[in-house]
Design a protein around this motif. Structure first.
Motif, mmCIF file in Angstrom:
data_model
loop_
_atom_site.group_PDB
_atom_site.id
_atom_site.type_symbol
_atom_site.label_atom_id
_atom_site.label_comp_id
_atom_site.label_asym_id
_atom_site.label_seq_id
_atom_site.Cartn_x
_atom_site.Cartn_y
_atom_site.Cartn_z
ATOM 1 N N ALA A 1 11.024 10.413 18.924
ATOM 2 C CA ALA A 1 11.650 9.908 18.465
ATOM 3 C C ALA A 1 12.857 9.778 19.515
ATOM 4 C CB ALA A 1 12.527 9.366 16.815
ATOM 5 N N GLY A 2 12.358 11.389 20.520
ATOM 6 C CA GLY A 2 14.244 11.403 21.450
ATOM 7 C C GLY A 2 15.229 11.838 20.460
ATOM 8 N N LYS A 3 15.405 12.743 19.420
ATOM 9 C CA LYS A 3 16.635 12.735 18.993
ATOM 10 C C LYS A 3 17.018 13.803 18.061
ATOM 11 C CE LYS A 3 20.718 9.655 17.158
ATOM 12 N NZ LYS A 3 21.032 8.268 16.251
ATOM 13 N N ASN B 1 8.256 21.700 20.542
ATOM 14 C CA ASN B 1 6.665 22.250 21.535
ATOM 15 C C ASN B 1 5.853 21.589 19.925
ATOM 16 O OD1 ASN B 1 6.985 22.832 23.905
ATOM 17 N ND2 ASN B 1 7.058 25.653 22.759
ATOM 18 N N SER B 2 6.664 21.624 18.670
ATOM 19 C CA SER B 2 6.198 21.201 17.218
ATOM 20 C C SER B 2 5.596 19.732 17.371
ATOM 21 C CB SER B 2 6.766 21.633 15.993
ATOM 22 O OG SER B 2 8.022 20.527 16.582
ATOM 23 N N GLY B 3 5.918 18.888 18.599
ATOM 24 C CA GLY B 3 5.559 17.629 17.947
ATOM 25 C C GLY B 3 6.252 16.484 16.994
ATOM 26 N N MET B 4 7.207 17.490 15.991
ATOM 27 C CA MET B 4 7.526 16.322 15.269
ATOM 28 C C MET B 4 8.705 15.942 15.481
ATOM 29 S SD MET B 4 9.579 20.222 13.354
ATOM 30 C CE MET B 4 9.168 19.308 12.161
ATOM 31 N N TRP C 1 15.661 17.238 27.396
ATOM 32 C CA TRP C 1 15.216 18.521 26.991
ATOM 33 C C TRP C 1 14.847 19.319 27.995
ATOM 34 C CZ3 TRP C 1 13.646 18.921 22.511
ATOM 35 C CH2 TRP C 1 13.721 17.841 21.407
ATOM 36 N N CYS C 2 14.653 19.199 29.413
ATOM 37 C CA CYS C 2 14.499 19.809 30.364
ATOM 38 C C CYS C 2 15.512 21.582 30.348
ATOM 39 C CB CYS C 2 14.344 19.632 31.518
ATOM 40 S SG CYS C 2 15.681 18.657 32.536
ATOM 41 N N VAL C 3 16.192 20.972 29.863
ATOM 42 C CA VAL C 3 17.269 22.091 29.575
ATOM 43 C C VAL C 3 17.515 21.882 27.833
ATOM 44 C CG1 VAL C 3 20.109 21.933 29.675
ATOM 45 C CG2 VAL C 3 19.095 20.786 31.227
ATOM 46 N N LEU C 4 17.572 21.789 27.135
ATOM 47 C CA LEU C 4 17.547 21.952 25.639
ATOM 48 C C LEU C 4 17.084 23.391 25.349
ATOM 49 C CD1 LEU C 4 18.517 18.862 24.146
ATOM 50 C CD2 LEU C 4 20.381 20.602 24.816
ATOM 51 N N VAL C 5 15.597 22.698 26.316
ATOM 52 C CA VAL C 5 14.081 23.994 25.785
ATOM 53 C C VAL C 5 14.417 25.436 26.211
ATOM 54 C CG1 VAL C 5 12.777 22.061 25.056
ATOM 55 C CG2 VAL C 5 12.594 23.334 27.702
ATOM 56 N N SER C 6 15.900 25.464 27.113
ATOM 57 C CA SER C 6 16.192 26.774 27.856
ATOM 58 C C SER C 6 16.495 28.028 25.984
ATOM 59 C CB SER C 6 17.005 26.870 28.815
ATOM 60 O OG SER C 6 18.523 26.836 27.818
ATOM 61 N N CYS C 7 16.767 27.219 24.913
ATOM 62 C CA CYS C 7 16.713 28.048 24.408
ATOM 63 C C CYS C 7 16.179 27.883 22.958
ATOM 64 C CB CYS C 7 18.357 27.722 23.607
ATOM 65 S SG CYS C 7 18.737 26.396 22.320
ATOM 66 N N PRO C 8 15.232 28.696 22.289
ATOM 67 C CA PRO C 8 13.946 29.069 21.640
ATOM 68 C C PRO C 8 14.082 27.980 20.227
ATOM 69 C CG PRO C 8 15.358 30.823 21.855
ATOM 70 C CD PRO C 8 16.044 30.887 22.126
ATOM 71 N N TYR C 9 15.296 27.486 19.698
ATOM 72 C CA TYR C 9 15.705 25.799 18.438
ATOM 73 C C TYR C 9 14.926 25.378 19.312
ATOM 74 C CZ TYR C 9 17.588 23.187 15.286
ATOM 75 O OH TYR C 9 17.778 22.564 14.539
ATOM 76 N N PHE C 10 15.499 24.710 20.320
ATOM 77 C CA PHE C 10 14.727 23.681 21.176
ATOM 78 C C PHE C 10 13.660 23.188 21.576
ATOM 79 C CE2 PHE C 10 19.709 22.861 21.533
ATOM 80 C CZ PHE C 10 20.240 21.887 20.599
ATOM 81 N N GLN C 11 13.245 24.906 22.247
ATOM 82 C CA GLN C 11 11.745 24.575 22.248
ATOM 83 C C GLN C 11 10.694 25.057 21.420
ATOM 84 O OE1 GLN C 11 10.881 25.924 25.401
ATOM 85 N NE2 GLN C 11 9.329 25.309 24.777
ATOM 86 N N SER C 12 11.858 25.275 20.035
ATOM 87 C CA SER C 12 9.806 25.642 19.050
ATOM 88 C C SER C 12 10.258 23.944 18.515
ATOM 89 C CB SER C 12 11.137 26.010 17.546
ATOM 90 O OG SER C 12 12.829 25.499 17.866
ATOM 91 N N LEU C 13 11.036 22.426 18.602
ATOM 92 C CA LEU C 13 11.310 21.659 18.288
ATOM 93 C C LEU C 13 10.383 21.031 19.193
ATOM 94 C CD1 LEU C 13 15.095 20.772 17.235
ATOM 95 C CD2 LEU C 13 13.148 21.043 15.648
#
Length: 667
Positions: free
Chosen positions: A72-74, A64-67, A50-62
């Motif tokens: 599920a970590g997937k 932060n949204s708590g979805m 996660w710490c790497v993926l959140v460097s891009c807005p798409y994964f950051q929004s997922l």
């Protein structure tokens, strides 16, 4: 107590960052338990951090949204090919990637969906380095348009500049109807033959006839069928099944056919063009530490452009530039050979050794060559004042002093009419006209492509200002019979002299007087009327370039006060009204001007034509030139440079310190 040393930063942050990056990347490759999220795409699962993926807005929004994805970590990715998704995730870890042209589209698709801007930038940089050509330009343009890439303008300009070749490739069949409609309405694409557009529309519709036939009518009616050869219109266009099936298309064809039948359309094979050659224009501001402190003015330079005003279309085109800049060119055009003849009268214009240099441009071959003309009789101080092309033969009006005078007497200055041999090599005295002096002014025009009318003012040996009518002489030379007649009685000098049909007119702009000479009756008549009023725009315009064509007087450039003008207009002598024309491409004055009939396909390009950005008019021409001074360094320079500007200023003293424009003495 000993003082503590000044604290210093120790270690290597860059090296540590690289090691940490590599450590995380190795964990991802090994699918380690330290990875805390799983990516699922196209049936493939891949662990990541996660710490790497959140460097891009798409994964950051997922995240932060708590979805569900965070809990599920997937994460499910529903777009893109497996290799492209792997490449995108790898790029988030390493910041680098190996790109190939075949993979760019797939990677861009994923980068755009996942909002990885740096990856899109890397793809753009790669595409910027790709050699754009006819085969790949449409594909690149579609990519750039779809993903809003910075290369769009570059590729789109290439397509517009190579459209006839591009339309032959299958990729262009993927263009939308709106894109094609935009091209058809773009006047700068006039260089593309209408027949090429027609063939492409037919091919485009047939490629997917079920879905595209509904667009044919709107596309076809945008075609300028007036530029389609009459034979092709009747044999091919009119009989096309797609045209026959549409009433609107049939009416479009019929309207053009009726204009052909009524003779309302010009000959599609040729165009009448007013050529504006050389002259003076405005250059760049001086940028010299020596000149700037006391010359805060724009430089007036001689120019080498050959512009063409296409009369029937009210637009400008450009022919191959002059071999070098000319401040005062004399010009003539031979329609029989499609050749433009130019003589440089800007540098003293005194011929030594009875040999003159003239330059010839063959429009069809796009070639500049030098003509060496010899004045067969021995003369001194020959000065060429006009060159004329009458019924396919060249004539020269020049002054000089014959060396063959009686011994013991000073050779007298005379104005002569010379005939030029068919091979343009020799000049023979045809008719001696009148004595002249340093103040004599000579005007001339051609009447009915047969007669040469010559008006000489301030004539005679002394050029006395008294008895002005005696110092103005008018000659009419019949080039068929080679007979000269003088009709000087009552004639007065006026600034403007031109021919309309079988009449020679003398007048002054905005003045309530004019004189008219009838070729048939051989008589002068006077009128008290304004033959040429001041233009509605720039009424103070002076020193303009003018020329008559049929019943219209065309005016280009000139100056208003101390400013050079680009504006153009024409005056209808029959209906007595002015009409504004398209501005000239450059502020000009003192240019040579002549009407020419030129094959239409050679004047299709507009000024700033997209095609000419890639294939300039200069690069299309050949220059086999001998220069009068035989300076090999000059042969390499086909345009002006800064040194020319400075030398023009100091040697010719063309400028005054209070204004931008030199005061020219025209008449």
């Amino acid at each position: 107590m000993e003082e503590e040393p000044y604290p210093r930063q120790m270690g290597d942050a860059s090296s540590h960052a690289v090691k940490l990056q590599q450590h995380l990347y190795d964990q991802m490759l090994a699918q380690s338990d330290f990875c805390d999220v799983t990516l699922s795409f196209s049936g493939v699962e891949m662990k990541a951090h996660w710490c790497v993926l959140v460097s891009c807005p798409y994964f950051q929004s997922l995240y932060n949204s708590g979805m569900t994805e965070k809990q599920a970590g997937k994460i499910y990715i529903s777009i893109g090919k497996v290799a492209a998704v792997r490449t995108a995730i790898t790029f988030l870890y390493t910041g680098t990637l190996q790109l190939t042209y075949g993979a760019v589209k797939d990677i861009l698709e994923v980068a755009d969906y996942l909002q990885i801007d740096d990856l899109k930038s890397a793809c753009t940089s790669y595409l910027m380095a790709v050699d754009v050509n006819v085969s790949n330009c449409v594909h690149l343009c579609l990519l750039a348009s779809l993903y809003d890439l910075d290369i769009y303008n570059k590729v789109f300009d290439y397509i517009r500049g190579h459209l006839p070749e591009v339309m032959k490739h299958e990729d262009t069949l993927s263009l939308t109807a709106d894109s094609i409609l935009e091209m058809l309405r773009d006047k700068s694409l006039n260089y593309v033959p209408v027949t090429d557009f027609y063939k492409f529309i037919i091919k485009w519709v047939e490629h997917d006839k079920k879905n595209r036939e509904c667009h044919f009518e709107s596309l076809f009616c945008e075609l300028d069928l007036k530029r389609v050869p009459k034979e092709y219109l009747e044999s091919t266009v009119e009989t096309s099944p797609l045209v026959v099936s549409s009433d609107k298309c049939k009416v479009h064809v019929l309207n053009v056919k009726m204009k052909h039948m009524a003779g309302l359309l010009p000959n599609e094979a040729n165009s009448d063009v007013i050529l504006v050659v050389g002259g003076c224009g405005i250059g760049q501001l001086f940028h010299s530490f020596f000149a700037v402190p006391f010359l805060p003015i724009s430089d007036i330079i001689s120019i080498n452009h050959v512009y063409g005003y296409v009369i029937s279309e009210n637009r400008w085109t450009e022919l191959a530039p002059l071999p070098f800049s000319m401040r005062r060119p004399l010009v003539a055009f031979c329609n029989n050979t499609n050749s433009l003849y130019v003589y440089d009268a800007s540098t003293g214009n005194i011929i030594d050794d009875n040999e003159a240099f003239m330059f010839k441009y063959c429009v069809t071959e796009k070639s500049w060559t030098t003509i060496h003309m010899t004045f067969l009789e021995p003369f001194r101080d020959i000065t060429i004042q006009h060159i004329l092309m009458v019924n396919k033969k060249m004539y020269i009006i020049a002054s000089g002093r014959s060396v063959g005078a009686k011994s013991g007497t000073e050779p007298q200055w005379m104005v002569y009419l010379f005939s030029v041999s068919t091979d343009m090599q020799n000049c023979n005295v045809l008719i001696p006209l009148c004595a002249r002096n340093m103040k004599t002014e000579v005007s001339t025009c051609i009447v009915e492509d047969r007669y040469i009318a010559v008006l000489c003012s301030k004539c005679g040996v002394q050029g006395s200002s008294r008895h002005k009518t005696r110092n103005v002489r008018f000659f009419l030379i019949d080039t068929r019979t080679l007979k000269q007649q003088e009709h000087s009685r009552g004639v007065k000098h006026e600034p403007y002299m031109f021919a309309i049909k079988n009449e020679v007119l003398l007048t002054k702009q905005g003045c309530y007087r004019y004189q008219k000479f009838d070729i048939n009756t051989r008589r002068w008549t006077s009128g008290k009327d304004i033959l040429i009023p001041h233009p509605l725009e720039e009424p103070s315009r002076s020193d303009f370039i003018y020329l008559t064509y049929q019943n219209e007087l065309f005016v280009f450039g000139g100056k208003s006060g101390k400013s050079l003008l680009t504006s153009a207009c024409k005056y209808d002598l029959e209906h007595r009204k002015w009409e504004t024309l398209q501005d000239a491409p450059k502020a000009i004055t003192n240019s040579g001007v002549v009407v020419a009939t030129i094959p239409s396909h050679l004047v299709r390009c507009y000024i700033d034509c997209p095609h000419c950005k890639f294939v300039s008019v200069r690069s299309q021409a050949t220059y086999q030139i001998d220069y009068p001074d035989d300076d090999p360094e000059e042969d390499e320079d086909l345009s002006y440079d800064d040194e020319d500007v400075y030398s023009d200023y100091w040697e010719n003293e063309m400028y005054d310190e209070y204004g931008n424009i030199p005061d020219f003495d025209w008449f």
